[in-house]
Design a protein around this motif. Structure first.
Motif, mmCIF file in Angstrom:
data_model
loop_
_atom_site.group_PDB
_atom_site.id
_atom_site.type_symbol
_atom_site.label_atom_id
_atom_site.label_comp_id
_atom_site.label_asym_id
_atom_site.label_seq_id
_atom_site.Cartn_x
_atom_site.Cartn_y
_atom_site.Cartn_z
ATOM 1 N N ALA A 105 0.829 -1.207 0.000
ATOM 2 C CA ALA A 105 0.000 0.000 0.000
ATOM 3 C C ALA A 105 0.861 1.252 0.000
ATOM 4 C CB ALA A 105 -0.930 -0.015 1.214
ATOM 5 N N ALA A 106 2.017 1.207 0.702
ATOM 6 C CA ALA A 106 2.883 2.386 0.791
ATOM 7 C C ALA A 106 3.463 2.747 -0.570
ATOM 8 C CB ALA A 106 4.003 2.139 1.803
ATOM 9 N N ILE A 107 3.939 1.721 -1.312
ATOM 10 C CA ILE A 107 4.539 1.984 -2.621
ATOM 11 C C ILE A 107 3.481 2.464 -3.613
ATOM 12 C CG2 ILE A 107 5.620 0.863 -4.608
ATOM 13 C CD1 ILE A 107 7.190 -0.852 -2.612
ATOM 14 N N CYS A 108 2.329 1.792 -3.600
ATOM 15 C CA CYS A 108 1.243 2.223 -4.496
ATOM 16 C C CYS A 108 0.801 3.643 -4.176
ATOM 17 C CB CYS A 108 0.058 1.271 -4.365
ATOM 18 S SG CYS A 108 0.372 -0.363 -5.058
ATOM 19 N N SER A 109 0.699 3.963 -2.899
ATOM 20 C CA SER A 109 0.285 5.305 -2.477
ATOM 21 C C SER A 109 1.276 6.353 -2.950
ATOM 22 C CB SER A 109 0.141 5.349 -0.955
ATOM 23 O OG SER A 109 -0.177 6.650 -0.528
ATOM 24 N N THR A 110 2.584 6.016 -2.838
ATOM 25 C CA THR A 110 3.620 6.956 -3.282
ATOM 26 C C THR A 110 3.492 7.248 -4.773
ATOM 27 O OG1 THR A 110 5.157 6.221 -1.570
ATOM 28 C CG2 THR A 110 6.108 7.314 -3.501
ATOM 29 N N LEU A 111 3.383 6.180 -5.565
ATOM 30 C CA LEU A 111 3.270 6.362 -7.002
ATOM 31 C C LEU A 111 2.014 7.129 -7.388
ATOM 32 C CD1 LEU A 111 4.517 3.011 -8.562
ATOM 33 C CD2 LEU A 111 5.328 5.301 -9.110
ATOM 34 N N LEU A 112 0.898 6.768 -6.784
ATOM 35 C CA LEU A 112 -0.369 7.432 -7.114
ATOM 36 C C LEU A 112 -0.349 8.905 -6.721
ATOM 37 C CD1 LEU A 112 -2.833 4.596 -6.103
ATOM 38 C CD2 LEU A 112 -2.484 5.489 -8.404
ATOM 39 N N ARG A 133 -3.661 -6.733 -11.775
ATOM 40 C CA ARG A 133 -3.038 -7.953 -12.279
ATOM 41 C C ARG A 133 -2.288 -8.721 -11.201
ATOM 42 N NH1 ARG A 133 -1.277 -4.829 -16.765
ATOM 43 N NH2 ARG A 133 0.878 -4.998 -16.010
ATOM 44 N N SER A 134 -1.809 -7.995 -10.191
ATOM 45 C CA SER A 134 -1.035 -8.642 -9.127
ATOM 46 C C SER A 134 -1.920 -9.260 -8.052
ATOM 47 C CB SER A 134 -0.097 -7.624 -8.488
ATOM 48 O OG SER A 134 -0.858 -6.623 -7.816
ATOM 49 N N ASN A 135 -3.223 -9.139 -8.234
ATOM 50 C CA ASN A 135 -4.181 -9.648 -7.239
ATOM 51 C C ASN A 135 -4.064 -8.937 -5.894
ATOM 52 O OD1 ASN A 135 -5.325 -11.604 -8.985
ATOM 53 N ND2 ASN A 135 -3.561 -12.951 -8.616
ATOM 54 N N PHE A 136 -3.406 -7.789 -5.897
ATOM 55 C CA PHE A 136 -3.353 -6.982 -4.682
ATOM 56 C C PHE A 136 -4.726 -6.327 -4.485
ATOM 57 C CE2 PHE A 136 -2.621 -2.627 -2.990
ATOM 58 C CZ PHE A 136 -2.253 -2.985 -1.699
ATOM 59 N N VAL A 137 -5.283 -6.508 -3.303
ATOM 60 C CA VAL A 137 -6.606 -5.956 -3.018
ATOM 61 C C VAL A 137 -6.435 -4.603 -2.328
ATOM 62 C CG1 VAL A 137 -8.814 -6.302 -1.881
ATOM 63 C CG2 VAL A 137 -7.551 -8.271 -2.778
ATOM 64 N N PRO A 138 -6.663 -3.507 -3.064
ATOM 65 C CA PRO A 138 -6.469 -2.197 -2.438
ATOM 66 C C PRO A 138 -7.572 -1.895 -1.437
ATOM 67 C CG PRO A 138 -7.388 -1.933 -4.614
ATOM 68 C CD PRO A 138 -7.132 -3.400 -4.451
ATOM 69 N N GLY A 139 -7.197 -1.222 -0.379
ATOM 70 C CA GLY A 139 -8.192 -0.788 0.592
ATOM 71 C C GLY A 139 -8.879 0.478 0.127
ATOM 72 N N VAL A 140 -9.694 1.041 1.000
ATOM 73 C CA VAL A 140 -10.425 2.261 0.662
ATOM 74 C C VAL A 140 -9.463 3.417 0.403
ATOM 75 C CG1 VAL A 140 -12.130 3.929 1.478
ATOM 76 C CG2 VAL A 140 -12.411 1.514 1.998
ATOM 77 N N LEU A 162 -14.930 2.849 -11.253
ATOM 78 C CA LEU A 162 -14.215 2.434 -10.049
ATOM 79 C C LEU A 162 -15.088 2.589 -8.816
ATOM 80 C CD1 LEU A 162 -11.673 1.621 -8.468
ATOM 81 C CD2 LEU A 162 -10.937 4.019 -8.570
ATOM 82 N N PHE A 163 -15.810 3.697 -8.753
ATOM 83 C CA PHE A 163 -16.688 3.954 -7.608
ATOM 84 C C PHE A 163 -17.723 2.838 -7.451
ATOM 85 C CE2 PHE A 163 -20.540 5.911 -5.795
ATOM 86 C CZ PHE A 163 -20.029 6.468 -4.630
ATOM 87 N N GLU A 164 -18.296 2.394 -8.568
ATOM 88 C CA GLU A 164 -19.295 1.323 -8.526
ATOM 89 C C GLU A 164 -18.667 -0.006 -8.122
ATOM 90 O OE1 GLU A 164 -22.379 1.841 -8.725
ATOM 91 O OE2 GLU A 164 -22.436 3.874 -9.565
ATOM 92 N N GLU A 165 -17.376 -0.206 -8.501
ATOM 93 C CA GLU A 165 -16.711 -1.475 -8.192
ATOM 94 C C GLU A 165 -16.201 -1.555 -6.759
ATOM 95 O OE1 GLU A 165 -13.600 -1.686 -11.040
ATOM 96 O OE2 GLU A 165 -14.922 -2.170 -12.745
ATOM 97 N N MET A 166 -16.063 -0.406 -6.109
ATOM 98 C CA MET A 166 -15.502 -0.400 -4.751
ATOM 99 C C MET A 166 -16.419 -1.168 -3.803
ATOM 100 S SD MET A 166 -14.098 3.528 -4.535
ATOM 101 C CE MET A 166 -13.687 3.431 -2.782
ATOM 102 N N GLY A 167 -15.829 -2.175 -3.123
ATOM 103 C CA GLY A 167 -16.627 -2.945 -2.177
ATOM 104 C C GLY A 167 -17.014 -2.137 -0.962
#
Length: 711
Positions: A105-112, A133-140, A162-167
């Protein structure tokens, strides 16, 4: 795309010069006496394997293991951050692709975050694809960042998907999408989402209220603000009330603005600088300048934005003296004015043709070291051009590193109105050579230059090029200029053809241009037609009646002149009195025709009597052609010689040392006799005399005018 070992080595090695990383470049242990901080190189130095393991062409698995071993989670994240700081998002994403673990999550957050900062939509989508593709399940938290990226980059369809897909969604998810819709004007969709929200916070209300204000729906904004007040669940913040105040200002509803002011006081927001600025703006736009000034004066922490806004409110309301005084107070306060402040004050100087004050502002700007790339430089060129000081205007223009279209246009129009049409046309040619595209205002200056130089055929070529060559639509100003051009030259047939074939209805300026040409050439029939059209458009404007009367007077048709006078009396149309003024030692001296109210009136009339004799000795003959009274020549001459501009010039000469230039302003056009007389006065008094009438500048020196009598 796979990252080859050579590419990876090149990518990571490029980080070394500015950072502690030197990935896989050398495997040399540091000397024991040279301790250094923990770094990626230290990790490399501790490895026991040979370099060739990394550089095997087909050792993909070994490569990934080695990267994973060398780049621990923290150091890998640091490498990503460095690449992002160097604006190498693509390289950072490629590096992420070869991280064998699931992206954290930290690396993804940095890039985003860097994608959001740089509005890098495509790179952000690649990160999103990697996550999926990596099957990483992002949080909210991560999902909201991706949602924020899509909204800020205007990709609302992706954002909604994306909003509709968010669990799971939180209020931030809703607010982000609402703000995204509201920002681009899809306000109805934003409101639908807002109404569906399970729970709203002050961000939700603010996003909707500000969205309504931004897209010119102030009544909807205030209705929503009222609902928020009635709900009692959300406490207003400074942004919500500021948006509500903007809505009240847009509707110019002082009552609603005061009601919101009451909410502000009860909510304890009356100490916030942002709120006070919005309050002052609301009162100013609602026409309550005294209350706006009270709010301004009671603001504890005034910044340059607050000062500039209050100064501009005075100028916008025509209270020039109060605006200039407040600007003076700003300079004394120690707060540095910005380019908006300077531009506003210079524009006020332009409108009042107060060149002296404009020069003081210019001097302060130079001492302060203002940015020559800012639009304040354009305001300087515009001010000097409008005040007729073309020499200084051109110097400022040449000093600007990259003059914009406003600067070019100001200079072209300035030369056109100052009796230097050929210089204006030369500048226009230079403008085209720079590649800057002229606009419709630029062509007004070009056509005016051709008009004042009598360049009819050249002016027509420029006129037709507006549409054919430059792809611009004709405006009413363009038509007025070309009709003026043709009418002055007596080419009335062509002028009438243009009027007949126009896509728009002729306005007062077009008919006035035609009437002016008829006055010059004595075309009685067409003058009557143009005047009658003007009587319908502006029946209360005396200028049309006077010009038509001049045409009849020149032709000796005094009965027609009498009819026009009677018509003016019946319609209660009053001729605007000619008025001239001159600035002397920061004081303005105003004169009317035959005025004897000035303290030095006797000296003025004595001077005019003396210079009148000298003028006649030099060959001056009064031009009584346009005196609208059927009286004797002597009385006509006396009426002419006490016109307001002559009184102002006489005062300027007796009140200043010999050789001092004289500048006089007049609210009406200068008459032919005054133009002739001032040429003689400039020669006899050895003065340079500038007259700014309602249409243009005239520069008299040595017995001639720069306009060469074609005006």
């Amino acid at each position: 795309m796979k990252l080859s070992p050579r590419h990876f080595r090149s990518l990571t090695k490029s980080l070394a010069p500015n950072h502690s990383f030197s990935y896989l470049t050398r495997f040399q242990k540091p000397a024991a006496s040279s301790p250094r901080p923990f770094s990626m190189q230290a990790q490399l130095d501790q490895q026991s394997f040979p370099p060739k393991v990394f550089f095997k062409p087909d050792a993909r698995r070994d490569q990934e293991q080695l990267i994973d071993r060398l780049c621990g989670e923290n150091k890998f994240k640091e490498a990503i951050e460095i690449l992002c700081q160097q604006k190498r998002l693509k390289d950072a994403i490629q590096l992420l692709q070869h991280h064998i673990r699931l992206p954290s999550a930290a690396i993804c957050s940095t890039l985003l975050q860097f994608c959001i900062r740089q509005r890098a939509l495509e790179e952000g989508k690649r990160v999103y694809d990697l996550i999926r593709r990596s099957n990483f399940v992002p949080g909210v938290f991560i999902s909201n960042k991706i949602l924020d990226l899509f909204c800020k980059c205007g990709s609302l369809e992706d954002a909604r998907r994306l909003f509709e897909e968010m669990g799971k969604r939180d209020s931030c998810s809703w607010n982000t999408l609402i703000y995204g819709y509201a920002k681009i004007g899809r306000i109805d969709e934003a409101r639908k989402l807002f109404d569906e929200m399970p729970e709203r916070d002050h961000f939700s209300w603010t996003a909707m209220v500000s969205g309504y204000v931004r897209h010119n729906k102030p009544s909807d904004a205030l209705e929503l603000y009222r609902l928020m007040q009635e709900s009692g669940k959300v406490v207003c913040n400074k942004f919500t009330v500021s948006s509500a105040l903007s809505a009240a200002a847009s509707m110019q509803s002082l009552y609603l603005g005061k009601e919101i002011h009451g909410h502000i006081i009860r909510g304890g927001l009356d100490s916030d600088a942002v709120v006070w600025s919005a309050l002052s703006d609301m009162y100013g736009k609602c026409g309550s300048l005294d209350e706006a000034r009270y709010v301004f004066d009671t603001t504890l922490e005034k910044d340059v934005v607050s000062w500039t806004a209050m100064i501009d409110r005075y100028f916008g309301d025509g209270k020039w003296e109060e605006g200039f005084l407040l600007f003076s107070n700003l300079l004394k306060s120690g707060i540095r004015p910005n380019e908006f402040t300077f531009a506003g004050v210079l524009n006020a100087c332009t409108q009042n043709t107060t060149e002296g004050l404009g020069k003081q502002v210019h001097g302060y700007m130079m001492r302060l070291g203002f940015d020559p790339f800012s639009f304040a430089g354009s305001a300087l060129v515009h001010m000097y051009s409008k005040c007729g000081n073309m020499e200084t205007a051109y110097k400022v223009f040449r000093w600007l590193p990259r003059p914009d279209l406003v600067s070019w246009t100001s200079l072209i129009n300035g030369f056109a109105q100052s009796g230097q049409p050929h210089e204006a046309l030369r500048l226009f040619k230079s403008l085209l050579e720079t590649g800057i595209k002229p606009d419709h205002v630029t062509f007004v200056g070009v056509l005016s230059a051709c008009t004042h130089a009598g360049l009819v055929n050249q002016g027509l070529r420029y006129f037709y090029s507006i549409k054919e060559q430059h792809g611009l639509a004709y405006t009413a100003d363009h038509y007025a200029c070309v009709i003026d051009l043709l009418s002055r030259a007596g080419r009335f047939g062509e002028a009438k053809d243009i009027i007949s074939n126009m896509a728009m209805k002729p306005d007062k300026f077009m008919w006035a241009s035609l009437l002016g040409g008829c006055r010059i050439h004595g075309n009685l029939d067409l003058a009557k037609q143009a005047a009658e059209a003007l009587f319908e458009i502006e029946p209360e404007d005396a200028a049309s009646y006077v010009t038509l009367a001049n045409v009849y007077a020149t032709a000796g048709k005094w009965s027609e002149v009498a009819k026009i006078r009677k018509m003016m009396d019946e319609k209660r149309v009053v001729k605007k009195p000619g008025m001239s003024w001159i600035e002397m030692k920061r004081k303005t001296h105003i004169f009317l025709v035959g005025d004897q109210s000035h303290p030095r009136s006797k000296e003025i009339y004595d001077f005019l009597g003396e210079i009148s004799k000298k003028m006649k000795e030099e060959g001056y003959v009064p031009d009584t052609e346009y005196v609208l009274h059927d009286v004797g020549e002597e009385q006509k001459e006396q009426t002419l010689f006490y016109h307001s501009e002559k009184l102002a010039i006489a005062f300027g000469i007796i009140a200043t040392p010999p050789g001092t230039p004289i500048k006089v302003f007049k609210n009406l056009r200068t008459c032919v006799d005054c133009h002739t007389a001032i040429k003689f006065i400039s020669k006899i008094s050895d003065r340079r005399i500038t007259i700014r009438d309602s249409a243009r500048f005239h520069y008299f020196e040595g017995g001639s005018c720069l306009c060469k009598d074609y005006w």
